[in-house]
Enzyme design. Structure first.
Site, PDB file in Angstrom:
ATOM      1  N   ILE A   1      -9.421  10.240  -1.308  1.00 43.06           N
ATOM      2  CA  ILE A   1      -9.572   9.751   0.055  1.00 43.06           C
ATOM      3  C   ILE A   1      -8.753  10.644   0.978  1.00 43.06           C
ATOM      4  O   ILE A   1      -7.640  11.067   0.626  1.00 43.06           O
ATOM      5  CB  ILE A   1      -9.065   8.292   0.190  1.00 43.06           C
ATOM      6  CG1 ILE A   1      -9.650   7.403  -0.914  1.00 43.06           C
ATOM      7  CG2 ILE A   1      -9.398   7.741   1.569  1.00 43.06           C
ATOM      8  CD1 ILE A   1     -11.152   7.241  -0.878  1.00 43.06           C
TER       9      ILE A   1
ATOM     10  N   TYR B   1       3.043  10.244 -10.791  1.00 39.30           N
ATOM     11  CA  TYR B   1       2.145   9.452  -9.949  1.00 39.30           C
ATOM     12  C   TYR B   1       1.208   8.612 -10.811  1.00 39.30           C
ATOM     13  O   TYR B   1       1.042   7.404 -10.585  1.00 39.30           O
ATOM     14  CB  TYR B   1       1.343  10.390  -9.052  1.00 39.30           C
ATOM     15  CG  TYR B   1       0.347   9.697  -8.152  1.00 39.30           C
ATOM     16  CD1 TYR B   1       0.756   9.098  -6.965  1.00 39.30           C
ATOM     17  CD2 TYR B   1      -1.011   9.632  -8.490  1.00 39.30           C
ATOM     18  CE1 TYR B   1      -0.147   8.459  -6.132  1.00 39.30           C
ATOM     19  CE2 TYR B   1      -1.921   8.999  -7.661  1.00 39.30           C
ATOM     20  CZ  TYR B   1      -1.492   8.408  -6.489  1.00 39.30           C
ATOM     21  OH  TYR B   1      -2.391   7.771  -5.669  1.00 39.30           O
TER      22      TYR B   1
ATOM     23  N   ASN C   1       0.801  -1.225   0.000  1.00 39.06           N
ATOM     24  CA  ASN C   1       0.000   0.000   0.000  1.00 39.06           C
ATOM     25  C   ASN C   1       0.835   1.277   0.000  1.00 39.06           C
ATOM     26  O   ASN C   1       0.332   2.347  -0.348  1.00 39.06           O
ATOM     27  CB  ASN C   1      -0.927  -0.012   1.221  1.00 39.06           C
ATOM     28  CG  ASN C   1      -1.611   1.312   1.444  1.00 39.06           C
ATOM     29  OD1 ASN C   1      -2.513   1.700   0.701  1.00 39.06           O
ATOM     30  ND2 ASN C   1      -1.189   2.042   2.459  1.00 39.06           N
TER      31      ASN C   1
END
Length: 261
Positions: free
Chosen positions: A183, A150, A84
């Site tokens: 998020i 990214y 993650n």
């Protein structure tokens, strides 16, 4: 208790999605090894029975290899690895991004998951099978949800899990990616804090049909499903959890030579 007696490693567990996921695994019976480059990871495991915290660099092979060895040595094996850990790389455009920026973003965001698969895969096979989960992003699906380095790194993660699922064929190790939308995490904290300061928190996530940002716990629930036996026939997939954003990816177009905002 879907993960009773299961051993789970979660990287990037010092905050956000990683912290929520590590805690969710523990709540369902797993023995969790929470890892992060930040010392904040120790707070993640506070109050969690059987959980341990490790400070490490998810893009450094020696650290990943040692992390897997620690989990197996402490708990007797490994069943699930959630790769993650990630970094945003900032807001630099494709004409402004340096080689150093690209190299660091790819090292953490793409090479990190590849190392997780390389070192965790064989140990999970030894347990008779299990799951590897990599955090990608809606930015890896198409343009409009992140910076160039990214976005490219997360697109690489999606292809990585597809390739790994094929190369681990017959091993009973499933490899999937999860693609979060906006998020509130350590990575996005600055944007959320600024929005609250100027009274525009309601604007966050407004481009998706649910008209809101997501919470780390909402990603964690999907992560646990993908890692569980309930997803026993899900393999090589990228699961999107973004409130519907990627159904259209609406963005403000950037003109050449002009700032994005």
């Amino acid at each position: 208790m879907r993960f009773g007696n299961k051993v789970v490693v979660v990287t990037g567990a010092g905050s956000g999605i990683g912290r929520a996921t590590a805690r969710a695994f523990a709540a369902e019976g797993a023995r969790v090894v929470a890892a992060d480059i930040s010392e904040a990871v120790h707070a993640t495991v506070e109050g969690l029975e059987g959980a341990i915290a490790v400070e490490m660099d998810a893009g450094e092979e020696r650290d990943v290899e040692a992390l897997v060895a620690l989990a197996c040595g402490r708990f007797g094996g490994l069943d699930v690895f959630h790769a993650n850990a990630g970094i945003s790389g900032g807001a630099a455009g494709i004409l402004d991004s340096t080689v150093e920026l690209w190299a660091e973003v790819l090292r953490i965001n793409l090479i990190g998951p590849a190392l997780a698969i390389k070192h965790a895969g064989p140990r999970i096979v030894e347990r008779g099978g299990g799951a590897i989960l990599c955090t990608a992003s809606v930015a890896g699906l198409r343009s409009g949800a992140g910076g160039p380095a990214y976005s490219a790194s997360k697109a690489g993660v999606i292809n990585l899990v597809q390739t790994a699922a094929q190369q681990l064929s017959t091993s009973n190790v499933r490899v999937n990616a999860i693609c979060p939308g906006l998020i509130e995490t350590g990575m996005t904290a600055r944007a959320f804090e600024y929005a609250r300061e100027v009274g525009k928190e309601d604007k966050l996530g407004r481009l998706n049909p649910l008209r809101r940002a997501g919470a780390p716990e909402e990603i964690a629930r999907v992560a646990l499903f993908l890692a569980s036996d309930e997803a026993s026939y899900v393999n090589g997939q990228a699961w999107v959890v973004d409130g519907g954003l990627s159904s259209s990816h609406p963005v403000t177009r950037q003109e050449f030579g002009k700032p994005a905002f």
